[in-house]
Design a protein around this motif. Sequence first.
Motif, PDB file in Angstrom:
ATOM      1  N   GLU A  18      74.496  26.268  67.151  1.00 11.75           N
ATOM      2  CA  GLU A  18      74.265  28.051  67.624  1.00 11.75           C
ATOM      3  C   GLU A  18      75.222  28.644  67.298  1.00 11.75           C
ATOM      4  O   GLU A  18      76.540  28.105  67.732  1.00 11.75           O
ATOM      5  CB  GLU A  18      73.978  27.792  69.444  1.00 11.75           C
ATOM      6  CG  GLU A  18      72.589  27.125  70.062  1.00 11.75           C
ATOM      7  CD  GLU A  18      72.668  26.637  71.265  1.00 11.75           C
ATOM      8  OE1 GLU A  18      73.429  27.171  72.178  1.00 11.75           O
ATOM      9  OE2 GLU A  18      71.414  26.381  72.039  1.00 11.75           O
ATOM     10  N   LEU A  19      75.046  29.246  66.251  1.00 10.67           N
ATOM     11  CA  LEU A  19      75.858  30.476  66.334  1.00 10.67           C
ATOM     12  C   LEU A  19      76.333  31.091  67.453  1.00 10.67           C
ATOM     13  O   LEU A  19      76.018  32.404  68.315  1.00 10.67           O
ATOM     14  CB  LEU A  19      75.573  31.326  65.534  1.00 10.67           C
ATOM     15  CG  LEU A  19      75.311  30.823  63.765  1.00 10.67           C
ATOM     16  CD1 LEU A  19      74.927  31.082  62.910  1.00 10.67           C
ATOM     17  CD2 LEU A  19      76.540  29.219  63.526  1.00 10.67           C
ATOM     18  N   CYS A  20      77.754  31.594  67.689  1.00 12.62           N
ATOM     19  CA  CYS A  20      78.344  32.493  69.064  1.00 12.62           C
ATOM     20  C   CYS A  20      77.921  34.147  68.504  1.00 12.62           C
ATOM     21  O   CYS A  20      78.276  34.791  69.395  1.00 12.62           O
ATOM     22  CB  CYS A  20      80.156  32.126  69.397  1.00 12.62           C
ATOM     23  SG  CYS A  20      79.909  30.663  69.770  1.00 12.62           S
ATOM     24  N   VAL A  21      77.965  34.318  67.104  1.00 13.31           N
ATOM     25  CA  VAL A  21      77.940  35.524  67.222  1.00 13.31           C
ATOM     26  C   VAL A  21      76.767  35.756  66.275  1.00 13.31           C
ATOM     27  O   VAL A  21      76.717  34.772  65.194  1.00 13.31           O
ATOM     28  CB  VAL A  21      79.040  36.396  66.066  1.00 13.31           C
ATOM     29  CG1 VAL A  21      80.095  36.300  67.164  1.00 13.31           C
ATOM     30  CG2 VAL A  21      80.055  35.705  65.324  1.00 13.31           C
ATOM     31  N   PRO A  22      76.264  36.674  65.885  1.00 18.25           N
ATOM     32  CA  PRO A  22      75.168  37.346  64.790  1.00 18.25           C
ATOM     33  C   PRO A  22      75.814  37.299  63.245  1.00 18.25           C
ATOM     34  O   PRO A  22      76.695  37.276  63.814  1.00 18.25           O
ATOM     35  CB  PRO A  22      74.522  38.837  65.320  1.00 18.25           C
ATOM     36  CG  PRO A  22      75.578  38.973  65.843  1.00 18.25           C
ATOM     37  CD  PRO A  22      76.346  38.199  66.798  1.00 18.25           C
ATOM     38  N   ASP A  23      74.510  36.572  62.786  1.00 22.34           N
ATOM     39  CA  ASP A  23      75.233  37.357  61.123  1.00 22.34           C
ATOM     40  C   ASP A  23      75.608  38.858  60.912  1.00 22.34           C
ATOM     41  O   ASP A  23      76.677  38.837  59.644  1.00 22.34           O
ATOM     42  CB  ASP A  23      74.054  37.368  60.269  1.00 22.34           C
ATOM     43  CG  ASP A  23      73.560  35.588  60.055  1.00 22.34           C
ATOM     44  OD1 ASP A  23      74.387  34.557  60.511  1.00 22.34           O
ATOM     45  OD2 ASP A  23      72.330  35.432  59.975  1.00 22.34           O
ATOM     46  N   THR A  24      75.392  39.703  61.207  1.00 24.09           N
ATOM     47  CA  THR A  24      76.261  40.731  61.039  1.00 24.09           C
ATOM     48  C   THR A  24      77.171  41.590  61.738  1.00 24.09           C
ATOM     49  O   THR A  24      78.152  42.426  61.472  1.00 24.09           O
ATOM     50  CB  THR A  24      74.871  42.130  61.584  1.00 24.09           C
ATOM     51  OG1 THR A  24      74.557  41.580  63.359  1.00 24.09           O
ATOM     52  CG2 THR A  24      73.525  41.991  60.685  1.00 24.09           C
ATOM     53  N   LEU A  25      77.740  40.319  62.625  1.00 23.57           N
ATOM     54  CA  LEU A  25      79.025  40.846  62.793  1.00 23.57           C
ATOM     55  C   LEU A  25      79.929  39.430  62.575  1.00 23.57           C
ATOM     56  O   LEU A  25      81.119  39.446  62.676  1.00 23.57           O
ATOM     57  CB  LEU A  25      79.312  40.256  64.333  1.00 23.57           C
ATOM     58  CG  LEU A  25      77.816  41.868  65.079  1.00 23.57           C
ATOM     59  CD1 LEU A  25      78.162  41.204  66.466  1.00 23.57           C
ATOM     60  CD2 LEU A  25      78.973  43.274  64.485  1.00 23.57           C
ATOM     61  N   ALA A  26      79.584  38.794  61.988  1.00 27.62           N
ATOM     62  CA  ALA A  26      80.394  37.349  60.863  1.00 27.62           C
ATOM     63  C   ALA A  26      81.721  37.522  60.342  1.00 27.62           C
ATOM     64  O   ALA A  26      81.504  38.288  59.953  1.00 27.62           O
ATOM     65  CB  ALA A  26      79.031  36.194  60.654  1.00 27.62           C
ATOM     66  N   SER A  27      82.519  36.797  60.540  1.00 27.60           N
ATOM     67  CA  SER A  27      83.654  36.352  59.789  1.00 27.60           C
ATOM     68  C   SER A  27      83.573  35.825  59.465  1.00 27.60           C
ATOM     69  O   SER A  27      82.528  35.384  59.051  1.00 27.60           O
ATOM     70  CB  SER A  27      84.505  36.025  61.209  1.00 27.60           C
ATOM     71  OG  SER A  27      86.190  36.129  60.103  1.00 27.60           O
ATOM     72  N   HIS A  28      84.479  36.131  58.143  1.00 26.31           N
ATOM     73  CA  HIS A  28      83.858  35.283  56.380  1.00 26.31           C
ATOM     74  C   HIS A  28      85.237  34.761  56.561  1.00 26.31           C
ATOM     75  O   HIS A  28      85.724  34.408  55.649  1.00 26.31           O
ATOM     76  CB  HIS A  28      84.312  36.779  55.417  1.00 26.31           C
ATOM     77  CG  HIS A  28      82.918  37.572  55.554  1.00 26.31           C
ATOM     78  ND1 HIS A  28      81.570  36.516  55.133  1.00 26.31           N
ATOM     79  CD2 HIS A  28      82.714  38.244  55.270  1.00 26.31           C
ATOM     80  CE1 HIS A  28      80.558  37.727  55.680  1.00 26.31           C
ATOM     81  NE2 HIS A  28      81.181  39.235  55.010  1.00 26.31           N
ATOM     82  N   GLY A  29      86.590  34.299  57.567  1.00 29.07           N
ATOM     83  CA  GLY A  29      86.649  33.143  57.856  1.00 29.07           C
ATOM     84  C   GLY A  29      87.081  32.022  58.649  1.00 29.07           C
ATOM     85  O   GLY A  29      87.602  31.275  58.573  1.00 29.07           O
ATOM     86  N   VAL A  30      86.305  32.707  60.048  1.00 30.24           N
ATOM     87  CA  VAL A  30      86.355  31.816  60.625  1.00 30.24           C
ATOM     88  C   VAL A  30      84.989  31.971  61.114  1.00 30.24           C
ATOM     89  O   VAL A  30      84.214  32.781  61.648  1.00 30.24           O
ATOM     90  CB  VAL A  30      87.180  31.169  61.733  1.00 30.24           C
ATOM     91  CG1 VAL A  30      87.536  32.762  62.849  1.00 30.24           C
ATOM     92  CG2 VAL A  30      87.258  29.925  62.838  1.00 30.24           C
TER      93      VAL A  30
END
Length: 124
Positions: free
Chosen positions: A43-55
């Motif tokens: 399960e991802l902790c944040v949605p794609d729209t808020l995802a970091s491109h580093g971690v």
Amino acid sequence: MNNLKALRKGIDRVLEEGLEARFQRHRECTRQLRQGLQARGFELCVPDTLASHGVTSVRDPRNKVAELLAYLREEQGIALAGSLGELKGKVFRVGHMGTGATAEAIKMVLAALDQASIALYHDR
């Protein structure tokens, strides 16, 4: 002086690759990793729209984060980060930035997670 040399080398790498190409590589690695993790039941902790491109922060619904991180480190030679505070033991983090952010590196991490799943969860 060593810090300045390292900084210069890092800047040279960025300029050689080009900013937009670098940003695109990071976006693609993020997409590939997030899709691969979800396909494996994480399960991802944040949605794609808020995802970091580093971690990417990930929950293990099987609650075996400590065992998972130990297996990856000891058996696969891959060091992923755990979390702190109330998320300790519930969340792990996968870094994907800089020169190490490649499609090959993401595939390697996902393959190692497949092996960990076989070893720890007996369900792959």
